[in-house]
Design an enzyme around this catalytic site. Structure first.
Site, PDB file in Angstrom:
ATOM      1  N   TYR A 173       5.050  13.515  -5.090  1.00 10.12           N
ATOM      2  CA  TYR A 173       4.346  12.454  -5.827  1.00 10.12           C
ATOM      3  C   TYR A 173       5.331  11.604  -6.632  1.00 10.12           C
ATOM      4  O   TYR A 173       5.304  10.361  -6.575  1.00 10.12           O
ATOM      5  CB  TYR A 173       3.300  13.098  -6.754  1.00 10.12           C
ATOM      6  CG  TYR A 173       2.439  12.102  -7.490  1.00 10.12           C
ATOM      7  CD1 TYR A 173       1.309  11.556  -6.898  1.00 10.12           C
ATOM      8  CD2 TYR A 173       2.750  11.709  -8.796  1.00 10.12           C
ATOM      9  CE1 TYR A 173       0.514  10.645  -7.577  1.00 10.12           C
ATOM     10  CE2 TYR A 173       1.962  10.807  -9.480  1.00 10.12           C
ATOM     11  CZ  TYR A 173       0.846  10.277  -8.859  1.00 10.12           C
ATOM     12  OH  TYR A 173       0.059   9.372  -9.535  1.00 10.12           O
ATOM     13  N   SER A 230       2.807   4.848 -11.547  1.00  8.99           N
ATOM     14  CA  SER A 230       2.505   5.960 -12.448  1.00  8.99           C
ATOM     15  C   SER A 230       3.640   6.052 -13.454  1.00  8.99           C
ATOM     16  O   SER A 230       4.756   5.590 -13.169  1.00  8.99           O
ATOM     17  CB  SER A 230       2.443   7.261 -11.636  1.00  8.99           C
ATOM     18  OG  SER A 230       2.558   8.384 -12.483  1.00  8.99           O
TER      19      SER A 230
HETATM   20  C1  BGC Z   1      -0.972  11.677 -12.128  1.00  3.37           C
HETATM   21  C2  BGC Z   1      -1.859  12.520 -13.034  1.00  3.37           C
HETATM   22  C3  BGC Z   1      -1.150  12.817 -14.347  1.00  3.37           C
HETATM   23  C4  BGC Z   1      -0.537  11.560 -14.951  1.00  3.37           C
HETATM   24  C5  BGC Z   1       0.324  11.870 -16.171  1.00  3.37           C
HETATM   25  C6  BGC Z   1      -0.536  10.459 -12.897  1.00  3.37           C
HETATM   26  O1  BGC Z   1       0.200   9.593 -12.094  1.00  3.37           O
HETATM   27  O2  BGC Z   1      -1.676  11.343 -10.952  1.00  3.37           O
HETATM   28  O3  BGC Z   1      -2.212  13.725 -12.388  1.00  3.37           O
HETATM   29  O4  BGC Z   1      -2.056  13.390 -15.266  1.00  3.37           O
HETATM   30  O5  BGC Z   1       0.236  10.878 -14.005  1.00  3.37           O
HETATM   31  O6  BGC Z   1       1.209  12.944 -15.958  1.00  3.37           O
END
Ligand code: BGC
Length: 269
Positions: free
Chosen positions: A167, A154
């Site tokens: 996360y 991410s």
């Molecule tokens: C998350 C999303 C978020 C995006 C940008 C992703 O890894 O799961 O919820 O919108 O990152 O912030």
């Protein structure tokens, strides 16, 4: 000459592919000719829909239930894949989730749940994949690499994220996990990379795009001016799994419409 972006007769496991980015990757890999194992933890309907879509386009797929944070379930999933298709060539280490809370209120369960799926799950699946690649040995007529592992990271492997520390910590962990196994497995011709999506239109971030107001706020963070679609990531996953990208190893490819460019600095700083 065979197109280098085709994945004919290779087998791909895509974890968490009953919805969102995983589902799009599964469908794109199926369209590129791969046999696809559509893994899911709870959403059997979504997984069956992905299988149906792949088969309707002339591809091969099966749905396999497994919680990637559980070692025995990961082993069983690989066994099913190997029993069905003979081996595994590609792992898309995609299964991931959010359980958001302010840091002060975050419970140990919230923390362990997210780390368990997003990071431990990637460890368990990548280890099983690497073992299978080594057991099976090279098949240069299929692919230059012995096997390919693509970790779904991410932008939050880079960008800190208040209210989502479990996360962000899991994705920061994925970054050095991916690079460390790339360093270790490269000599075996196991190719390991990550995709770091920004805001892609999926159920995980529905609140950030489902009203026009929310979408306008979100677009302030995206210089390129659109929210990503799951197909954007599916296309990249196919290319990264193919011989066309054979010399890319140990890298994170950010696919985010520029979200990681610190757009807040456009008229500030
Ligand atoms: C998350 C999303 C978020 C995006 C940008 C992703 O890894 O799961 O919820 O919108 O990152 O912030």
């Amino acid at each position: 000459m065979k197109s280098k972006t085709r994945l004919d007769n290779q087998t791909a496991i895509v974890t968490g592919s009953s919805s969102g980015i995983g589902k799009a990757c599964a469908i794109a890999l199926g369209q590129a000719g791969a046999n696809v194992v559509v893994n899911y933890a709870g959403n059997s309907r979504g997984a069956e829909a992905a299988v149906y879509e792949i088969e309707a386009a002339g591809g091969k797929a099966i749905a396999v239930k497994a919680d990637v944070s559980k070692e025995d379930q990961v082993r069983d999933m690989f066994k099913t894949a190997i029993d069905t298709y003979g081996t595994v060539d590609i792992l898309i280490n995609n299964a991931g989730l959010q359980k958001d809370a302010s840091f002060i209120d975050m419970t140990l369960d919230d923390w362990n749940f997210v780390l368990g799926v997003n990071l431990t799950g990637q460890f368990l699946c990548a280890r099983e994949a690497a073992r299978e690649f080594l057991r099976r040995g090279p098949r240069p007529e299929m692919s230059v690499a012995l096997g390919k592992i693509i970790c779904m990271s991410s932008v939050h492997e880079l960008i800190p994220w208040a209210g989502h520390v479990n996360y962000a910590a899991s994705k920061g962990g994925v970054m050095l996990f991916m690079k460390s196994i790339a360093q270790e497995l490269g000599e075996h011709k196991i190719r390991v990379n990550s995709i770091a999506p920004g805001a892609i239109r999926t159920p995980i971030n529905r609140m950030a795009w489902e009203t026009p107001e929310a979408e306008q706020e979100l677009l302030k963070l995206i210089p390129y001016g659109r929210i990503g679609e799951t197909e954007d990531i599916g296309n990249l996953a196919v290319w990264l799994a193919s011989d066309e990208s054979d010399y890319i190893h140990g890298q994170t490819i950010i696919m985010d419409g520029g979200m990681a460019l610190y757009p807040g600095f456009r008229e500030n700083g």
